[in-house]
Design a protein around this motif. Structure first.
Motif, PDB file in Angstrom:
ATOM      1  N   ALA A  86       0.847  -1.194   0.000  1.00 24.06           N
ATOM      2  CA  ALA A  86       0.000   0.000   0.000  1.00 24.06           C
ATOM      3  C   ALA A  86       0.882   1.243   0.000  1.00 24.06           C
ATOM      4  N   LEU A  87       0.521   2.196  -0.839  1.00 27.30           N
ATOM      5  CA  LEU A  87       1.196   3.492  -0.891  1.00 27.30           C
ATOM      6  C   LEU A  87       0.190   4.556  -0.476  1.00 27.30           C
ATOM      7  N   LEU A  88       0.515   5.314   0.552  1.00 32.24           N
ATOM      8  CA  LEU A  88      -0.349   6.381   1.040  1.00 32.24           C
ATOM      9  C   LEU A  88       0.361   7.699   0.807  1.00 32.24           C
ATOM     10  N   VAL A  89      -0.241   8.576  -0.006  1.00 29.08           N
ATOM     11  CA  VAL A  89       0.393   9.825  -0.415  1.00 29.08           C
ATOM     12  C   VAL A  89      -0.387  11.009   0.148  1.00 29.08           C
TER      13      VAL A  89
ATOM     14  N   VAL B 249       3.983  14.784  12.311  1.00 33.32           N
ATOM     15  CA  VAL B 249       3.428  15.046  13.647  1.00 33.32           C
ATOM     16  C   VAL B 249       2.047  14.410  13.788  1.00 33.32           C
ATOM     17  N   ALA B 250       1.184  14.641  12.798  1.00 34.53           N
ATOM     18  CA  ALA B 250      -0.203  14.174  12.893  1.00 34.53           C
ATOM     19  C   ALA B 250      -0.308  12.663  12.945  1.00 34.53           C
ATOM     20  N   PHE B 251       0.624  11.967  12.282  1.00 36.30           N
ATOM     21  CA  PHE B 251       0.565  10.507  12.226  1.00 36.30           C
ATOM     22  C   PHE B 251       1.803   9.888  12.880  1.00 36.30           C
ATOM     23  N   ASP B 252       2.294  10.557  13.891  1.00 37.66           N
ATOM     24  CA  ASP B 252       3.483  10.087  14.597  1.00 37.66           C
ATOM     25  C   ASP B 252       3.271   8.674  15.133  1.00 37.66           C
ATOM     26  N   GLY B 253       4.174   7.776  14.808  1.00 31.93           N
ATOM     27  CA  GLY B 253       4.103   6.408  15.307  1.00 31.93           C
ATOM     28  C   GLY B 253       3.212   5.472  14.527  1.00 31.93           C
ATOM     29  N   VAL B 254       2.482   5.997  13.517  1.00 35.84           N
ATOM     30  CA  VAL B 254       1.538   5.164  12.769  1.00 35.84           C
ATOM     31  C   VAL B 254       2.233   4.417  11.631  1.00 35.84           C
ATOM     32  N   PHE B 255       3.229   5.047  11.030  1.00 35.39           N
ATOM     33  CA  PHE B 255       3.891   4.467   9.865  1.00 35.39           C
ATOM     34  C   PHE B 255       5.325   4.069  10.186  1.00 35.39           C
ATOM     35  N   GLN B 256       5.658   2.839   9.894  1.00 38.46           N
ATOM     36  CA  GLN B 256       7.027   2.372  10.065  1.00 38.46           C
ATOM     37  C   GLN B 256       7.915   2.829   8.911  1.00 38.46           C
ATOM     38  N   ASN B 257       7.298   3.124   7.765  1.00 36.10           N
ATOM     39  CA  ASN B 257       8.050   3.474   6.566  1.00 36.10           C
ATOM     40  C   ASN B 257       7.429   4.728   5.962  1.00 36.10           C
ATOM     41  N   ALA B 258       8.122   5.859   6.077  1.00 40.40           N
ATOM     42  CA  ALA B 258       7.609   7.130   5.574  1.00 40.40           C
ATOM     43  C   ALA B 258       8.756   7.920   4.955  1.00 40.40           C
TER      44      ALA B 258
ATOM     45  N   GLU C  81       3.228  -4.521   3.212  1.00 44.18           N
ATOM     46  CA  GLU C  81       4.189  -3.417   3.171  1.00 44.18           C
ATOM     47  C   GLU C  81       3.427  -2.126   2.949  1.00 44.18           C
ATOM     48  N   THR C  82       3.724  -1.099   3.734  1.00 45.61           N
ATOM     49  CA  THR C  82       3.076   0.198   3.573  1.00 45.61           C
ATOM     50  C   THR C  82       4.137   1.290   3.539  1.00 45.61           C
ATOM     51  N   LEU C  83       4.016   2.187   2.575  1.00 48.10           N
ATOM     52  CA  LEU C  83       4.886   3.357   2.477  1.00 48.10           C
ATOM     53  C   LEU C  83       4.015   4.598   2.460  1.00 48.10           C
TER      54      LEU C  83
END
Length: 203
Positions: free
Chosen positions: A115-118, A166-175, A148-150
């Motif tokens: 998944a790719l979240l932009v 800041v808004a999604f702190d800790g939610v994504f392992q790969n950013a 896998e999520t980026l």
């Protein structure tokens, strides 16, 4: 004579193979944001590029894109996910990212391989963004929904003034930060986007 007949056999076999439908090895689901993605948006460009290659691409018009409701979008998402075959690749932009996070928070597990979240939005000034805010979503939810999520983000982003970091702190392992490119949409110059195409087609 025998040799001539034998020479024709491979041609007939090849013709049958060409007529047989190809077995899908992967499929793509592209999820637009608020108001949809217009003809100049990278999502529309990507959908066209993938279809030109013969890929299986789903690019649905989600319900009421100018005044969307989370329940309606979540209901529309489920059959789209169920229709994916082979390697399942999902690409989201803006409000589509929040839809993906809501589905993950609500228990979606192993519904995509990648998944790719932009440019997930975080503003308090746009009511649909507030409605879709995935309060309580965790990194575990995100990791459980896809193998896998980026997440790609930029700052400053008018739809996420606090910044996605800041808004999604800790939610994504790969950013990954793309500096100074706004909302990563057509207005920011993201029509053709070869890097995302490369990510989508990565084997």
């Amino acid at each position: 004579m025998g040799d001539a007949a034998g020479d024709k056999e491979p041609a007939r076999v090849l013709a049958r193979r060409r007529r047989a439908p190809a077995r899908l090895s992967r499929s793509f689901l592209i999820l637009h944001g608020l108001e949809g993605s217009g003809p100049d948006h990278w999502q529309t460009w990507l959908a066209g590029r993938l279809r030109e290659r013969g890929e299986n691409v789903r690019y649905p018009d989600l319900p009421d894109p100018f005044d969307p409701r989370p329940g309606e979008w979540l209901a529309a998402l489920q059959p789209e996910l169920a229709a994916l075959e082979g390697e399942r690749i999902v690409l989201c932009h803006s409000l589509g990212c929040l839809l993906w996070l809501l589905n993950a928070r609500d228990g979606a597990r192993d519904v995509a391989d990648r998944a790719l979240l932009v440019a997930p939005p975080c503003t308090d000034e746009v009511q649909p963004v507030v409605r879709f805010r995935p309060t309580g979503v965790t990194a575990g939810d995100v990791e459980g929904a896809a193998g896998e999520t980026l997440m790609l983000w930029s700052e400053p982003d008018p739809y996420c003034p606090a910044s996605a970091a800041v808004a999604f702190d800790g939610v994504f392992q790969n950013a990954r930060l793309i500096p100074d490119r706004g909302h990563l949409n057509a207005d920011a110059g993201f029509g053709p986007w070869p890097e995302v195409e490369d990510w989508a087609l990565r084997s």
